[in-house]
Enzyme design. Structure first.
Site, PDB file in Angstrom:
ATOM      1  N   ARG A  82      29.419  41.401  34.865  1.00  0.00           N
ATOM      2  CA  ARG A  82      30.588  41.899  35.622  1.00  0.00           C
ATOM      3  C   ARG A  82      31.190  43.120  34.946  1.00  0.00           C
ATOM      4  NH1 ARG A  82      35.374  37.810  33.817  1.00  0.00           N
ATOM      5  NH2 ARG A  82      34.281  36.900  32.066  1.00  0.00           N
TER       6      ARG A  82
ATOM      7  N   GLU B  14      40.808  36.975  51.442  1.00  0.00           N
ATOM      8  CA  GLU B  14      39.472  37.591  51.451  1.00  0.00           C
ATOM      9  C   GLU B  14      39.036  38.006  52.846  1.00  0.00           C
ATOM     10  OE1 GLU B  14      40.210  34.645  50.067  1.00  0.00           O
ATOM     11  OE2 GLU B  14      40.055  35.040  47.914  1.00  0.00           O
TER      12      GLU B  14
END
Lengths: 368, 281
Positions: free
Chosen positions: A59, A107
């Site tokens: 990440r 989201e």
């Protein structure tokens, strides 16, 4: 070791002599792949060595790549659903506040806004965990991004079982399958920090929806830092003749470790990094399988729907060969340390070794 | 420049188109499209007046529109064709295989005027917000419009979007709720009452206007008024009361006409109530 490997190879040729005719037939069928069967005479030399230059989380590779993109391309915008730190998007957010959109824990709205931003020429990168990047918002992705063919880059961290202690609610093991099934969607799962950074930069140059998957834990960083990332082009990490190991994401490192162990047993494992699950590099897959005649897939994902499924389809349609899947067998994950979970759920290095031996045995049994 | 009378005539033709399109394929929605026809005609022919000849996916330099309740496709397609985005003859292909006029709006087939697929409800407002943000980033001082259904507000994503747009001061956006009070299973008030929509939107931080959407003069006036309220650090929403099935007496305010095609006899009766003004396709 060299002699041993050579002996092993010769042994295989003798065993396989009976099916050279069979191979020849396939050579004709697959002439377009321009496979030189002479490669069977290649001697297995000690495997290419990959050195961990210092473990880093993938990440963070995404975060660095995104920051770099921000500098390179003013069209790049980033959206995050309350996980800026976890996604390593904070550097981008700080450097380009006008191009960073905090959407809160919403989201579905994030995916819609991202789709809308493409209308106006932006290249939106959405960031949240894999679980909230896929299943949570599947229909939004399906209608507003994939079907509408919008240039959104869905960037998903904390994928797979190595998310660890948070447990099964957050360990998405179905994402590759869900995303692979969507027309227009490109699905990418890089193997380490360097490759995730490179992939992040590469997807911005590609026009179309992309699902970019990476993980949480620190993990060996072993690919060259400047290596170009070519979407859809598998990377042959080690060439050998006895078995093909197709791996994706974190499992590429485990596959390379398994390869070392197999080499000590005189078995040459060809390790191929399938960083792009879709479109799958079928040419490289078939070229390898025609040489080795058997395979293993390794992924941090369910058996259903993931890399193993994708490779199975290619083999079944073109060159049926023994294939063992190192993947999670139709069950949810649980809390634990990443390394403990990899072991418990059958994704550890010995699991790949055993799968390889099994696949090779099946090849011998089938007379390939 | 169209007069109110002109716009009413266009709306009458659009209603005929809607009925004939749905009848022609024996499939589709008539109720919502009939109710929203006045608004869509006003928006394209008077308020936005986009240039069909320079249609681009990006929509840079012009006002753009999103239809969130995609089942109103027949109305939108008719308005797009009548406005000049494509030949009105193409309306005959509605919902048929190989058509650019998909059952619900789609971009895959490349129909000019459409920038986003819709049909699965609750997604359009988020998309419109994204497009509005892109306009801001591009310093493009044009507006984004979005039509949504009332039943559609039952989808939670709308409320995420409503919260976001106010918090981020997306003030180049005008949302319109087609408040016809009907949804597939019955009146909205029976299925899932929306309560006081004006109060709810105001509480979410939006500038709220109300409108009776089947009166052309009122529609024109309110859309203008809504534009005055843009660029004032607040998104704008219009609660537009309409009659589902407006223009055809036996279809009015009846949820059963949400998604069924008229029979030959019903079509003839319905067309008898709507003047042919621009010539049927």
């Amino acid at each position: 070791m060299l002699n041993e490997a050579l002996r092993a190879d010769v042994r295989y040729w003798i065993q396989d002599a009976g099916c050279w005719m069979f191979d020849a037939t396939y050579f004709i069928i697959f002439y377009h792949l321009q496979i030189l069967k002479f490669s069977n005479f290649q001697i297995v030399i000690s495997m290419q060595d990959y050195v961990n230059s210092g473990s880093k989380d993938t990440r963070s590779g995404f975060g660095e790549g995104l920051l770099e993109l921000g500098k390179q391309n003013p069209r790049v915008v980033a959206l995050c659903a309350d996980l800026t730190g976890s996604l390593k998007m904070d550097a981008f957010a700080k450097t380009f506040p006008e191009r960073f959109i905090q959407v809160g824990i919403a989201e579905a709205n994030m995916m819609g806004i991202a789709a809308g931003l493409t209308i106006g020429g932006k290249i939106p990168f959405t960031g949240t965990f894999a679980n909230f990047s896929t299943g949570r918002v599947y229909d939004q992705i399906r209608q507003s991004i994939a079907y509408s063919n919008k240039n959104v880059k869905i960037c998903a961290s904390h994928a797979g079982i190595t998310l660890g202690e948070d447990g099964a609610t957050h360990q998405n093991l179905e994402d590759l399958g869900m995303m692979r099934m969507l027309p227009n969607m490109t699905v990418i799962c890089p193997c380490d920090f360097n490759q995730t950074r490179a992939a992040t930069i590469a997807v911005a140059k590609y026009e179309g929806p992309v699902y970019l998957r990476f993980g949480r834990p620190k993990w060996p960083n072993f690919t060259p830092p400047g290596q170009e990332f070519i979407i859809g082009k598998a990377v042959v990490m080690n060439e050998a003749n006895d078995i093909s190991i197709f791996a994706t994401g974190h499992m590429v490192w485990n596959a390379l470790q398994a390869c070392k162990i197999l080499e000590e047993q005189g078995i040459g494992a060809e390790v191929i990094n399938i960083h792009t699950i879709k479109p799958l590099d079928e040419t490289t897959v078939l070229k390898s399988i025609l040489k080795t005649g058997c395979a293993v897939t390794a992924e941090e994902h369910m058996q259903n729907g993931g890399l193993g499924d994708a490779i199975s389809q290619v083999l079944v349609r073109n060159f049926p060969a023994p294939l063992e899947l190192v993947a999670i067998a139709d069950q949810f994950g649980e809390s634990g340390k990443p390394e403990e979970l990899l072991k418990k759920f059958g994704l550890d290095i010995p699991d790949i070794v055993n799968a390889a031996l099994k696949s090779i045995n099946r090849k011998k049994g089938s007379g390939h | 420049m169209y007069t109110i009378k002109d716009l009413e005539k266009i709306a009458s033709q659009v209603r005929r188109d809607i009925l004939r399109m749905v009848h022609g394929v024996a499939s589709g929605h008539v109720g919502g499209p009939l109710g929203s026809a006045d608004f869509l005609v006003a928006l394209y022919f008077d308020t936005m007046q986009p240039d069909p000849s320079i249609f681009s996916m990006d929509g840079t330099g012009e006002d753009i529109f999103f239809l969130s309740n995609g089942h109103l496709s027949a109305a939108w397609y008719s308005v797009l064709a009548r406005y000049g985005y494509f030949d009105v003859k193409e309306l005959t292909t509605f919902r048929k295989m190989g058509s650019r006029l998909q059952g619900h709006p789609a971009v895959k087939e490349g129909l000019p005027g459409i920038r986003m697929s819709s049909g699965s409800l609750g997604q359009g407002l988020s998309v419109a917000i994204g497009a509005a943000l892109a306009k801001k980033l591009n310093a493009d001082e044009h507006l984004v419009w979005c039509l949504m259904g009332d039943g559609e507000l039952e989808e939670g994503q709308n409320w995420e979007a409503l919260m976001f747009a106010a918090a981020r001061k997306v003030d180049n956006l005008i949302a319109v709720v087609d408040y016809n009070g009907q949804q597939i299973d019955g009146p909205v008030n029976d299925i899932m009452p929306l309560g006081d929509l004006t109060a709810k939107f105001e509480a979410f931080g939006w500038k709220v206007l109300t409108l009776y959407g089947n009166d052309m003069a009122e529609v024109i006036g309110t859309l203008k008024k809504a534009q005055w309220f843009t660029f004032q650090e607040q998104p704008v929403i219009i609660v537009m009361t309409t009659h589902m099935g407006y223009g055809v007496d036996f279809m009015m305010d009846n949820h059963e006409w949400h998604g069924i095609p008229p029979s030959d006899e019903q079509l003839a009766r319905a067309l008898g109530q709507l003047e042919e003004t621009l010539g049927d396709y």
